[in-house]
Design a protein around this motif. Structure first.
Motif, PDB file in Angstrom:
ATOM      1  N   PRO A 153       0.830  -1.206   0.000  1.00 55.03           N
ATOM      2  CA  PRO A 153       0.000   0.000   0.000  1.00 55.03           C
ATOM      3  C   PRO A 153       0.863   1.255   0.000  1.00 55.03           C
ATOM      4  CG  PRO A 153       0.069  -0.980   2.191  1.00 55.03           C
ATOM      5  CD  PRO A 153       0.768  -1.938   1.275  1.00 55.03           C
ATOM      6  N   GLY A 154       0.323   2.339  -0.536  1.00 55.13           N
ATOM      7  CA  GLY A 154       1.035   3.608  -0.506  1.00 55.13           C
ATOM      8  C   GLY A 154       1.734   3.936  -1.810  1.00 55.13           C
TER       9      GLY A 154
ATOM     10  N   PRO B 123     -15.268   3.303  -0.324  1.00 58.64           N
ATOM     11  CA  PRO B 123     -15.968   4.536  -0.705  1.00 58.64           C
ATOM     12  C   PRO B 123     -15.683   5.740   0.198  1.00 58.64           C
ATOM     13  CG  PRO B 123     -17.486   2.672  -0.493  1.00 58.64           C
ATOM     14  CD  PRO B 123     -16.196   2.259   0.120  1.00 58.64           C
ATOM     15  N   GLN B 124     -15.101   5.511   1.366  1.00 60.06           N
ATOM     16  CA  GLN B 124     -14.975   6.605   2.318  1.00 60.06           C
ATOM     17  C   GLN B 124     -13.944   7.635   1.862  1.00 60.06           C
ATOM     18  OE1 GLN B 124     -12.935   3.479   5.227  1.00 60.06           O
ATOM     19  NE2 GLN B 124     -13.163   5.456   6.215  1.00 60.06           N
ATOM     20  N   ASP B 125     -14.165   8.873   2.261  1.00 52.71           N
ATOM     21  CA  ASP B 125     -13.356   9.994   1.784  1.00 52.71           C
ATOM     22  C   ASP B 125     -11.880   9.821   2.084  1.00 52.71           C
ATOM     23  OD1 ASP B 125     -15.621  11.165   0.827  1.00 52.71           O
ATOM     24  OD2 ASP B 125     -15.885  12.555   2.501  1.00 52.71           O
ATOM     25  N   ILE B 126     -11.541   9.331   3.285  1.00 50.76           N
ATOM     26  CA  ILE B 126     -10.135   9.244   3.677  1.00 50.76           C
ATOM     27  C   ILE B 126      -9.384   8.249   2.800  1.00 50.76           C
ATOM     28  CG2 ILE B 126     -10.463   7.436   5.423  1.00 50.76           C
ATOM     29  CD1 ILE B 126      -8.139  10.516   5.720  1.00 50.76           C
ATOM     30  N   ALA B 127     -10.064   7.189   2.361  1.00 55.60           N
ATOM     31  CA  ALA B 127      -9.432   6.221   1.471  1.00 55.60           C
ATOM     32  C   ALA B 127      -9.313   6.780   0.057  1.00 55.60           C
ATOM     33  CB  ALA B 127     -10.233   4.916   1.456  1.00 55.60           C
ATOM     34  N   LEU B 128     -10.315   7.532  -0.366  1.00 56.80           N
ATOM     35  CA  LEU B 128     -10.306   8.080  -1.720  1.00 56.80           C
ATOM     36  C   LEU B 128      -9.214   9.118  -1.908  1.00 56.80           C
ATOM     37  CD1 LEU B 128     -14.151   8.346  -2.209  1.00 56.80           C
ATOM     38  CD2 LEU B 128     -12.602   6.843  -3.467  1.00 56.80           C
ATOM     39  N   ILE B 129      -8.908   9.866  -0.864  1.00 58.98           N
ATOM     40  CA  ILE B 129      -7.812  10.843  -0.944  1.00 58.98           C
ATOM     41  C   ILE B 129      -6.519  10.131  -1.317  1.00 58.98           C
ATOM     42  CG2 ILE B 129      -6.352  12.382   0.429  1.00 58.98           C
ATOM     43  CD1 ILE B 129      -8.899  13.087   2.042  1.00 58.98           C
ATOM     44  N   ASP B 130      -6.269   8.983  -0.654  1.00 53.52           N
ATOM     45  CA  ASP B 130      -5.046   8.231  -0.931  1.00 53.52           C
ATOM     46  C   ASP B 130      -5.117   7.505  -2.276  1.00 53.52           C
ATOM     47  OD1 ASP B 130      -3.713   8.949   1.434  1.00 53.52           O
ATOM     48  OD2 ASP B 130      -4.847   7.469   2.565  1.00 53.52           O
ATOM     49  N   ALA B 131      -6.316   7.098  -2.670  1.00 48.37           N
ATOM     50  CA  ALA B 131      -6.467   6.451  -3.972  1.00 48.37           C
ATOM     51  C   ALA B 131      -6.106   7.411  -5.098  1.00 48.37           C
ATOM     52  CB  ALA B 131      -7.899   5.944  -4.146  1.00 48.37           C
ATOM     53  N   VAL B 132      -6.504   8.657  -4.960  1.00 40.81           N
ATOM     54  CA  VAL B 132      -6.160   9.671  -5.960  1.00 40.81           C
ATOM     55  C   VAL B 132      -4.646   9.834  -6.049  1.00 40.81           C
ATOM     56  CG1 VAL B 132      -6.301  12.137  -6.500  1.00 40.81           C
ATOM     57  CG2 VAL B 132      -8.353  10.908  -5.767  1.00 40.81           C
TER      58      VAL B 132
END
Length: 331
Positions: free
Chosen positions: A201-202, A225-234
């Motif tokens: 990850p990362g 779907p949560q925002d904190i995960a999506l920030i890192d996905a971007v």
């Protein structure tokens, strides 16, 4: 026997360079914190195999190779039998990346592709557990290359087979990358249409090194779907873009939960966040995987849901995503 092997190893390498010595039946695997040295490795293996009851020995180096001269590109890692390599990645841990990688590998195999799965998540290798070969040592028929494990027509290899389960890998990035390269390129892969890499990850040194040293056909980003995960996905999408790796798309894992008793749907982590992020980034949304007990429990038991329950709606979700990946790879 272990003490005998250690004494032989320390004739060639200092004690602090010995990461581990593992004995499985008639085989020995020595892992060293040292730069690769083919001559010493060969001499070491030959001496170990003179011990009574030992007929196989393998030596794994985790040290850095010599630095390339300025102006020269580093040599690409060679996988002559592999047509396409796909990285399954995530911006953060805990989003189900490894479970997704395993089930997508099995789904691609069900679609008729010759498939391999390589566990590049070196600090948290989980593929041996999910494919049912935890605690089993790899075989080296010639003392130089490993035979891949095979599970339901999927070949695989993991650093988790070389290191005791409870032993942390306290390695800097260069050592970890060296171990990944050696294990990947010194496994005797049969003819493969697509190899799936379960990435760490990362967006760190290992991800960058793999991206620059391999001809990746594309990357699949896994997020909840949560925002904190999506920030890192971007961030993950943007990292691969910066090193010119095509983005095959985003998968929304743990997308929703349907109660088996009443049929009520609950969007526990929110919903459609990954789909919106994909649209904003201009990449494809590959699909959503529901949150369900069976997906987790069957993976932990070494029988992933794509095999254990091939007719389930959860398997269908993985199969639909695998079909899209297959089409994108033109296989």
């Amino acid at each position: 026997m272990e003490e005998q092997v250690k004494k032989i190893v320390e004739k060639y390498f200092k004690a602090e360079q010995v990461e581990s010595v593992k004995i499985f039946g008639s085989g020995v695997i020595v892992t060293l914190i040292a730069a690769p040295d083919d001559a010493q490795a060969e001499a070491l293996k030959n001496e170990i195999m003179q011990l009574s009851g030992i007929d196989k020995a393998a030596v794994v180096f985790t040290g850095e190779k010599s630095v390339q001269p300025l102006g020269k590109e580093p040599a690409k890692w060679q996988l002559p039998n592999v047509k396409k390599v796909v990285a399954v990645a995530s911006g953060k841990g805990g989003v189900g990346k490894s479970t997704t990688a395993v089930n997508l590998s099995l789904a691609l195999s069900r679609l008729g592709l010759k498939t391999a799965l390589f566990d590049a998540d070196i600090y948290g290798p989980s593929i041996p557990t999910m494919l049912g070969y935890e605690g089993v040592a790899p075989i080296s028929r010639d003392g130089k290359t490993f035979e891949p494990f095979e599970f339901k027509n999927v070949q695989s290899m993991s650093i988790g087979t070389l290191i005791p389960k409870d032993q942390p890998l306290i390695w800097r990035g260069a050592k970890a990358c060296g171990a990944i390269e050696q294990l990947m390129t010194e496994t005797d892969w049969a003819e493969i249409d697509v190899m799936v890499l379960d990435m760490p990850p990362g967006t760190g040194d290992i991800q960058l090194t793999i991206s620059q040293n391999m001809d990746l056909a594309g990357a699949v980003i896994v997020s909840t779907p949560q925002d904190i995960a999506l920030i890192d996905a971007v961030k993950g999408v943007n990292m691969f873009r910066r090193v010119d790796v095509p983005i095959l798309g985003i998968v929304e894992n743990m997308s929703y939960y349907v109660c088996e008793n009443c049929g009520t749907r609950a969007d526990i982590f929110g919903h459609a966040g990954a789909q919106k992020a994909a649209a904003d980034l201009g990449v494809d949304f590959l699909g959503e995987i529901p949150l369900h007990f069976d997906i987790r429990s069957l993976s932990d038991a070494g029988t992933p849901i794509v095999l254990a329950k091939p007719e389930s709606p959860y398997t269908k979700a993985y199969m639909d995503i695998a079909e899209k990946i297959k089409n994108k790879l033109e296989l």
